[in-house]
Design a protein around this motif. Structure first.
Motif, PDB file in Angstrom:
ATOM      1  N   GLY A 251     -28.535  32.208 -60.307  1.00  0.00           N
ATOM      2  CA  GLY A 251     -29.232  30.929 -60.132  1.00  0.00           C
ATOM      3  C   GLY A 251     -30.706  30.946 -60.475  1.00  0.00           C
ATOM      4  O   GLY A 251     -31.424  29.995 -60.162  1.00  0.00           O
ATOM      5  N   CYS A 252     -31.207  32.005 -61.099  1.00  0.00           N
ATOM      6  CA  CYS A 252     -32.632  32.057 -61.424  1.00  0.00           C
ATOM      7  C   CYS A 252     -32.917  33.125 -62.478  1.00  0.00           C
ATOM      8  O   CYS A 252     -32.401  34.237 -62.382  1.00  0.00           O
ATOM      9  N   TYR A 253     -33.682  32.745 -63.488  1.00  0.00           N
ATOM     10  CA  TYR A 253     -34.176  33.743 -64.438  1.00  0.00           C
ATOM     11  C   TYR A 253     -35.664  33.527 -64.670  1.00  0.00           C
ATOM     12  O   TYR A 253     -36.190  32.425 -64.461  1.00  0.00           O
ATOM     13  N   GLU A 280     -35.621  18.736 -55.247  1.00  0.00           N
ATOM     14  CA  GLU A 280     -34.540  19.633 -54.827  1.00  0.00           C
ATOM     15  C   GLU A 280     -34.355  20.777 -55.830  1.00  0.00           C
ATOM     16  O   GLU A 280     -34.290  21.947 -55.471  1.00  0.00           O
ATOM     17  N   GLY A 281     -34.313  20.403 -57.124  1.00  0.00           N
ATOM     18  CA  GLY A 281     -34.085  21.399 -58.178  1.00  0.00           C
ATOM     19  C   GLY A 281     -35.225  22.402 -58.265  1.00  0.00           C
ATOM     20  O   GLY A 281     -35.010  23.621 -58.231  1.00  0.00           O
ATOM     21  N   VAL A 282     -36.437  21.891 -58.353  1.00  0.00           N
ATOM     22  CA  VAL A 282     -37.585  22.783 -58.563  1.00  0.00           C
ATOM     23  C   VAL A 282     -37.856  23.626 -57.319  1.00  0.00           C
ATOM     24  O   VAL A 282     -38.161  24.818 -57.425  1.00  0.00           O
ATOM     25  N   GLU A 287     -37.929  28.958 -54.570  1.00  0.00           N
ATOM     26  CA  GLU A 287     -37.501  29.884 -53.500  1.00  0.00           C
ATOM     27  C   GLU A 287     -36.850  31.126 -54.100  1.00  0.00           C
ATOM     28  O   GLU A 287     -37.146  32.253 -53.714  1.00  0.00           O
ATOM     29  N   ARG A 288     -35.934  30.903 -55.071  1.00  0.00           N
ATOM     30  CA  ARG A 288     -35.229  32.052 -55.676  1.00  0.00           C
ATOM     31  C   ARG A 288     -36.213  32.946 -56.418  1.00  0.00           C
ATOM     32  O   ARG A 288     -36.137  34.166 -56.354  1.00  0.00           O
ATOM     33  N   PRO A 294     -42.274  38.219 -55.543  1.00  0.00           N
ATOM     34  CA  PRO A 294     -43.088  37.579 -54.496  1.00  0.00           C
ATOM     35  C   PRO A 294     -44.443  37.079 -54.998  1.00  0.00           C
ATOM     36  O   PRO A 294     -44.909  36.017 -54.575  1.00  0.00           O
ATOM     37  N   GLY A 295     -45.069  37.806 -55.934  1.00  0.00           N
ATOM     38  CA  GLY A 295     -46.406  37.426 -56.403  1.00  0.00           C
ATOM     39  C   GLY A 295     -46.461  36.094 -57.139  1.00  0.00           C
ATOM     40  O   GLY A 295     -47.558  35.545 -57.364  1.00  0.00           O
TER      41      GLY A 295
END
Ligand code: FAD
Ligand code: GLY
Length: 374
Positions: A251-253, A280-282, A287-288, A294-295
């Motif tokens: 769900g994230c790249y 909602e999407g962004v 979060e992912r 984290p940075g």
């Protein structure tokens, strides 16, 4: 009546552009008809990953071969497009990490890696510590990653524009704000297209209308199971790049571009042409992304956007001539990999139009006849 060309291409995305470029190189008189502006739909929204191994999973059949062969075309293509169009597609080959955050992921990715190695392609396993040694900004929660050295990326909008400009330099006519409303068909053979303002006669017509292909074919009373899948992305800028390699997870790249720009993608929502960017999407992507990197929380937000991918019922693109109408070709349904697959799609369709036999690839799974009911 009307204007005459060898080939009319409907759709000014990366697929229409690549085909136009290949046909123009072979001396064909080509017109591209785009209902809006060139490269402003899916091809303008893509992250530009050339994820031939990372996106294909265990698949090592014809779709994988298509992806691998197309990926191999990029280094020479990037040079050629820059020479002809002056556009730099920013090909970057710093590898891709497909991340495992659970033991199930580790197991699955090791199996994928084994399949790809068996098929003769490089894939390596990095432990969590090795991942962080390569990419120190990545999270401690990462258990390991499949590392693919040859999966790089380009700037997707630039690639689509470079194809069209190169085709134009070779004599192709590019018409924007020219929506094709219907096809001219006489005795089972396509003879041209009709736009909102003119009739264009030609020998062959190529439908490269991306996510609108199903709709367009309905409009001309044919059936083609292509539907839209919305994707939202955003980008951030940092002074020092947070990453060197592309990072791909559930769900994230995260795709690091030049100049400290990082693209984060992408959501997946089926059956909608709505290109609104939603909170909602962004926020889900943010979060992912923070869990992986984290940075990124301190990076400057640049912008967000959305596009619609062209998907098919069996997940394979349609590449070839329509079974009922001679001279009508389809090149659509590239879903998540249209940027990657565009160079080879252009060559394949140009070869088919010239009546050449395709020897080094099994294209039967991509035939239009596999699914079409007229
Ligand atoms: P499009 O670029 O959508 O072009 C089709 C064109 O046809 C449009 O411009 C449209 O206006 C025009 N058209 C439609 N109907 C008509 C008509 N009747 N008359 C005239 N013109 C018409 N792929 C990758 O390989 N790597 C990636 O990293 C990647 N990331 C992505 C991220 C996102 C968020 C999205 C949405 C997609 C991503 N993709 C990626 C997928 C890729 O963008 C698509 O597969 C590819 O752009 C499809 O190209 P296309 O030319 O078929 O479609
Ligand atoms: N291939 C990435 C995407 O479609 O989001």
């Amino acid at each position: 009546m009307g204007l005459n060309y060898d080939v009319a291409i409907i759709g000014g995305g990366v697929i229409g552009g690549s085909i136009a470029f290949q046909l123009a190189k072979r001396g064909k008189k080509v017109v591209v008809l785009e209902k809006g502006k060139i490269a402003e739909q899916s091809s303008g929204a893509a992250a530009g990953m050339l994820a031939a191994q990372v996106e294909m999973g265990r698949e090592t059949g014809p779709m994988f071969q298509l992806a691998i062969q197309s990926r191999a075309m990029f280094p020479q293509l990037a040079e050629e497009l820059r020479e002809r169009s002056g556009v730099d597609i920013s090909l970057i080959n710093k590898g891709m990490l497909r991340i495992a955050t659970t033991q199930e992921d580790v197991q699955e990715l090791k199996e994928v890696m084994a399949c790809q190695r068996q098929a003769g392609h490089f894939a390596d396993w990095l432990t969590g510590d090795e991942v962080r040694k390569t990419e120190p900004a990545l999270s401690d929660a990462i258990l390991g990653a499949m590392y693919i050295e040859h999966d790089g990326h380009v700037l997707a909008p630039e690639l689509a524009i470079a194809f069209h400009k190169s085709a134009a330099q070779l004599g192709t006519e590019i018409r924007e704000f020219a929506e094709v409303k219907s096809l001219l068909i006489e005795q089972g053979r396509v003879k041209g297209v009709v736009t909102h303002e003119e009739t264009i006669r030609c020998e062959q017509v190529i439908v490269a209308t991306g996510a609108w292909s199903g709709q367009f074919m309905e409009q001309v009373n044919m059936h083609l199971p292509v539907y839209p899948v919305k994707g939202e992305c955003f980008s951030v800028i940092t002074h020092r790049p947070l990453l060197q390699s592309t990072v791909f997870s559930h769900g994230c790249y995260l795709v690091p571009k030049r100049g400290g720009r990082l693209i984060v993608g992408a959501t997946v929502k089926e059956h909608t042409f709505d290109r609104k960017v939603t909170i909602e999407g962004v926020s889900a992507l943010m979060e992912r992304a923070k869990r992986l990197l984290p940075g990124i929380a301190h990076a400057e937000f640049e912008k967000a956007w959305a596009g619609v991918r062209p998907q098919t019922e069996d997940g394979l693109p349609f590449l070839g001539e329509h079974p009922e109408h001679r001279g009508l070709y389809l090149a659509t349904g590239h879903f998540r990999n249209g940027i990657l697959l565009s160079p080879l799609t252009g060559v394949l369709i140009a070869d088919l139009i010239e009546g050449k036999e395709i020897l080094d690839l099994n294209i039967r799974p991509f035939q239009v006849s596999r699914n079409v009911t007229v």
